[in-house]
Design a protein around this motif. Structure first.
Motif, PDB file in Angstrom:
ATOM      1  N   PRO A   1     -10.530  10.621   2.816  1.00 13.68           N
ATOM      2  CA  PRO A   1      -9.564  11.629   3.560  1.00 13.68           C
ATOM      3  C   PRO A   1      -8.628   9.907   4.139  1.00 13.68           C
ATOM      4  O   PRO A   1      -9.929   9.592   5.235  1.00 13.68           O
ATOM      5  CB  PRO A   1      -9.530  12.303   4.181  1.00 13.68           C
ATOM      6  N   LEU A   2      -7.316   9.574   4.341  1.00 16.97           N
ATOM      7  CA  LEU A   2      -6.555   7.866   5.290  1.00 16.97           C
ATOM      8  C   LEU A   2      -6.219   9.069   5.629  1.00 16.97           C
ATOM      9  O   LEU A   2      -5.884  10.468   5.755  1.00 16.97           O
ATOM     10  CB  LEU A   2      -5.885   7.726   4.007  1.00 16.97           C
ATOM     11  N   THR A   3      -6.015   7.939   6.808  1.00 18.14           N
ATOM     12  CA  THR A   3      -5.691   8.434   8.087  1.00 18.14           C
ATOM     13  C   THR A   3      -4.645   7.723   8.444  1.00 18.14           C
ATOM     14  O   THR A   3      -3.089   8.285   9.575  1.00 18.14           O
ATOM     15  CB  THR A   3      -6.866   8.801   9.585  1.00 18.14           C
ATOM     16  N   SER A   4      -3.712   7.313   7.658  1.00 19.82           N
ATOM     17  CA  SER A   4      -2.739   6.479   7.297  1.00 19.82           C
ATOM     18  C   SER A   4      -2.145   6.704   6.175  1.00 19.82           C
ATOM     19  O   SER A   4      -2.310   6.841   5.092  1.00 19.82           O
ATOM     20  CB  SER A   4      -2.392   5.526   8.129  1.00 19.82           C
TER      21      SER A   4
ATOM     22  N   ARG B   1      -2.123  -1.729   3.530  1.00 18.91           N
ATOM     23  CA  ARG B   1      -3.385  -1.753   4.927  1.00 18.91           C
ATOM     24  C   ARG B   1      -3.160   0.050   5.185  1.00 18.91           C
ATOM     25  O   ARG B   1      -2.285   0.796   4.444  1.00 18.91           O
ATOM     26  CB  ARG B   1      -2.911  -1.720   5.849  1.00 18.91           C
ATOM     27  N   THR B   2      -4.647   0.607   5.345  1.00 20.10           N
ATOM     28  CA  THR B   2      -4.157   1.807   5.565  1.00 20.10           C
ATOM     29  C   THR B   2      -5.433   2.566   6.493  1.00 20.10           C
ATOM     30  O   THR B   2      -5.530   0.877   7.381  1.00 20.10           O
ATOM     31  CB  THR B   2      -4.467   2.237   3.979  1.00 20.10           C
ATOM     32  N   SER B   3      -5.756   3.674   6.299  1.00 17.89           N
ATOM     33  CA  SER B   3      -6.380   2.822   7.867  1.00 17.89           C
ATOM     34  C   SER B   3      -7.338   4.918   7.310  1.00 17.89           C
ATOM     35  O   SER B   3      -7.342   5.682   6.730  1.00 17.89           O
ATOM     36  CB  SER B   3      -6.503   3.937   9.169  1.00 17.89           C
ATOM     37  N   PHE B   4      -9.484   4.602   7.362  1.00 18.36           N
ATOM     38  CA  PHE B   4      -9.980   5.657   7.788  1.00 18.36           C
ATOM     39  C   PHE B   4     -11.013   6.110   9.117  1.00 18.36           C
ATOM     40  O   PHE B   4     -10.579   5.020   9.883  1.00 18.36           O
ATOM     41  CB  PHE B   4     -11.302   4.931   6.826  1.00 18.36           C
TER      42      PHE B   4
ATOM     43  N   ASN C   1      -5.701  -2.518   1.860  1.00 18.80           N
ATOM     44  CA  ASN C   1      -6.210  -1.947   0.746  1.00 18.80           C
ATOM     45  C   ASN C   1      -5.706  -2.213  -0.522  1.00 18.80           C
ATOM     46  O   ASN C   1      -4.413  -2.353  -0.968  1.00 18.80           O
ATOM     47  CB  ASN C   1      -4.564  -0.708   1.008  1.00 18.80           C
ATOM     48  N   LEU C   2      -6.700  -2.466  -0.988  1.00 19.97           N
ATOM     49  CA  LEU C   2      -6.722  -3.079  -2.519  1.00 19.97           C
ATOM     50  C   LEU C   2      -6.843  -1.927  -3.772  1.00 19.97           C
ATOM     51  O   LEU C   2      -7.348  -1.441  -4.738  1.00 19.97           O
ATOM     52  CB  LEU C   2      -7.935  -4.206  -3.215  1.00 19.97           C
ATOM     53  N   ALA C   3      -6.857  -0.887  -2.790  1.00 17.52           N
ATOM     54  CA  ALA C   3      -6.706   0.552  -3.828  1.00 17.52           C
ATOM     55  C   ALA C   3      -5.616   1.470  -3.827  1.00 17.52           C
ATOM     56  O   ALA C   3      -5.884   2.762  -4.243  1.00 17.52           O
ATOM     57  CB  ALA C   3      -7.728   1.846  -3.358  1.00 17.52           C
ATOM     58  N   SER C   4      -4.334   0.999  -3.437  1.00 14.66           N
ATOM     59  CA  SER C   4      -3.584   2.027  -3.796  1.00 14.66           C
ATOM     60  C   SER C   4      -2.432   1.249  -5.138  1.00 14.66           C
ATOM     61  O   SER C   4      -2.835   0.330  -5.629  1.00 14.66           O
ATOM     62  CB  SER C   4      -2.354   1.330  -2.617  1.00 14.66           C
ATOM     63  N   LEU C   5      -2.096   1.958  -5.551  1.00 19.90           N
ATOM     64  CA  LEU C   5      -0.801   2.141  -7.002  1.00 19.90           C
ATOM     65  C   LEU C   5       0.864   1.590  -6.481  1.00 19.90           C
ATOM     66  O   LEU C   5       0.932   2.118  -7.389  1.00 19.90           O
ATOM     67  CB  LEU C   5      -1.195   3.164  -8.054  1.00 19.90           C
TER      68      LEU C   5
ATOM     69  N   GLY D   1     -13.476  -3.811   6.299  1.00 19.69           N
ATOM     70  CA  GLY D   1     -12.111  -3.964   6.536  1.00 19.69           C
ATOM     71  C   GLY D   1     -11.535  -4.429   5.087  1.00 19.69           C
ATOM     72  O   GLY D   1     -10.366  -4.425   5.121  1.00 19.69           O
ATOM     73  N   LEU D   2     -12.306  -3.659   4.389  1.00 15.29           N
ATOM     74  CA  LEU D   2     -11.525  -4.145   2.639  1.00 15.29           C
ATOM     75  C   LEU D   2     -12.101  -2.787   1.601  1.00 15.29           C
ATOM     76  O   LEU D   2     -13.217  -2.240   1.572  1.00 15.29           O
ATOM     77  CB  LEU D   2     -12.146  -5.198   2.083  1.00 15.29           C
ATOM     78  N   TYR D   3     -11.074  -1.777   1.942  1.00 14.63           N
ATOM     79  CA  TYR D   3     -11.159  -0.611   0.831  1.00 14.63           C
ATOM     80  C   TYR D   3     -10.418  -1.288  -0.696  1.00 14.63           C
ATOM     81  O   TYR D   3      -9.488  -1.433  -0.923  1.00 14.63           O
ATOM     82  CB  TYR D   3      -9.429   0.143   1.321  1.00 14.63           C
TER      83      TYR D   3
END
Lengths: 422, 86
Positions: free
Chosen positions: A46-49, A54-57, A68-72, A368-370
């Protein structure tokens, strides 16, 4: 089940299900899941932002920002204030839901406007909307094909097409990836049947573009129509965002162009654009269309505004292309294999090193890399990979930091194993 | 369960996913791909066969096979080992 053995298994081992009861998870699946909790935690995390560059966990109980290299979100539109304002205005005017299926009471003037905007964007006479990308591909196939038909698909075509074809009762024939000769052989073998061909414009696990002119030459020689799934390319590629079809200048020969609003448009929904009568027919026989609630108006308004931005801000596509080219060059410079990629979808292949795939994914998250691991059966077992999704929203600093982490967590272990030249 | 029983089950499930192929005409020296089965069909045939035979073979062993004879031999070996287990 011990951890070492569990890590040799993957989803292909549990497809069979429980021996006796389909409403029971197979016991060995439960043992495997329990033994690989750490690896499983990479997925559905689950993301928290917001999902942006960038995003956060939550990591070890603390909120941590990650690249964030997982977002489309290829155009970097998620969270854009103009999209948020469009959604908010629509919520106030229309309420929260469409409250009906499109065929009956769920269509609003806003839905019609979105259809017109999409048609204008891709240069097609008509467009129909779907509640999601997957339901669109699935629904077109289950709605248009019948038992006795043959659907011929590139072996790497998206699962929504394969599932829809199988659901229709038509025969699914896969041809070798991007091989016009193999396509020609399949069309010839099944020449007595009603046939269609389906390909992805941009292949989501390999990042390569379909060579549409050559494939269309083969289709035309057989008098068979081609569907192009532009889920990962619509609004992201082409001067006007028309995807691989526009890149190749094949708008007139592609019979049906399919796309989604869930990637470059940073929202939700799918669409098909093409002949009006065909789509009117499909609306009545495509069950995911006829039996799902219409897209909520706030989502529709978001899609309309995002399309407007995507069309009027071509610099986003240029930035995406620049970022993608920079990243691909740098990854290759590290000695890594990016396979067939020529786009913003960049696989990093690690051969059959499945244990390294998961160890490195976890290590990169800590650093720090997703970036997501792609394991069999989503890709070939001997070519498991990470999939980097590049966005126009990434800064060079984001990409450079990511590349440093990839070097430490992927390149070094591969070298230590003798799987990469030093 | 002898080898022929196993071959009969595999042939039945392969014929079930293909158009116009009679189970009895399937040559086990050939691969399922030779008969036009795609990768999803093959997963279905192997899984349905294993379920009917009440056998389970790790996928890593299945992935090494090149034709139906190999699959039948492997399933037969596992069945024999299973029946020998008290």
């Amino acid at each position: 089940m011990d951890h070492r053995r569990a890590r040799t298994l993957n989803l292909g081992d549990f497809w069979q299900g429980d021996d006796l009861d389909p409403l029971r998870a197979p016991p060995d699946f439960t043992e495997w899941r329990s033994a690989t909790m750490a690896e499983q935690a990479i997925f559905q995390r689950p993301l928290t932002s917001a999902s942006g560059p960038r995003t956060s966990f939550l990591l070890h109980g603390e909120r941590r920002e990650v690249i964030n290299l997982a977002s489309l979100d290829y155009l970097g539109l998620n969270g854009d204030p103009r999209l948020v304002a469009a959604a908010r205005d629509a919520l106030q005017h229309w309420g929260t839901g469409a409250c009906g299926v499109p065929l009956l009471s769920g269509t609003t003037t806003l839905h019609r406007e979105l259809e017109r905007q999409v048609s204008a964007s891709v240069g097609a006479p008509s467009t129909m909307l779907f509640p999601s990308g997957f339901s669109g591909g699935f629904g077109l196939m289950s709605g248009l094909l019948r038992r006795g038909d043959v659907a011929i698909a590139d072996e790497k075509a998206h699962m929504c097409w394969l599932d829809g074809i199988r659901s229709s009762g038509a025969r699914l024939v896969l041809y070798r990836h991007e091989d016009p000769k193999s396509l020609d052989e399949a069309l010839t073998e099944h020449r007595t049947k009603r046939r269609l061909v389906v390909v992805d414009g941009l292949y989501s696990m390999d990042g390569d573009l379909a060579d549409l002119p050559r494939l269309l030459d083969v289709c035309d020689a057989h008098g068979v129509g081609l569907i192009v799934d532009e889920a990962h390319s619509i609004f992201a590629l082409g001067e006007n965002g028309g995807g691989a079809t526009e890149v190749h200048g094949e708008q007139r020969r592609v019979r049906l162009l399919f796309g989604t609003f869930s990637k470059s448009i940073a929202s939700l929904g799918g669409f098909a654009s093409g002949d009006e009568e065909l789509l009117e027919y499909a609306k009545l026989y495509s069950h995911p269309y006829g039996f799902s609630a219409a897209l909520p108006p706030a989502i529709v308004a978001t899609n309309i505004e995002a399309i407007r931005i995507a069309r009027t801000e071509p610099e986003r596509r240029r930035r995406l292309a620049d970022n993608a080219a920079y990243f691909r060059r740098a990854v290759c410079g590290l000695g890594l294999d990016i396979g067939l990629s020529t786009t913003h979808v960049v696989p990093i292949l690690v051969g059959g090193e499945r244990d390294l795939l998961y160890d490195a994914a976890l290590a990169m998250l800590e650093r720090g890399l997703y970036i997501l691991p792609i394991d069999y059966p989503a890709g070939p077992e001997d070519r498991v990979r990470f999939r980097a999704s590049i966005s126009a929203g990434h800064s060079r600093e984001d990409l450079d930091t990511a590349l440093g982490i990839i070097e430490d967590c992927v390149v070094r272990p591969l070298r230590a194993r003798g799987k990469l030249a030093t | 369960m002898n080898r022929d029983d196993i071959l009969t089950v595999v042939r039945k499930h392969l014929a079930g996913v293909l158009d116009g192929v009679e189970a009895a005409s399937i040559d086990p020296a050939r691969s399922m791909k030779d008969y036009g089965a795609n990768s999803l069909d093959i997963v279905e045939v192997v899984s349905a066969s294993m379920r009917e035979l009440r056998l389970k073979v790790p996928r890593s062993e299945l992935s090494k096979l090149t034709n139906m004879d190999g699959l039948v031999d492997l399933l037969h070996k596992v069945a024999t080992e299973k029946s020998a287990t008290p």
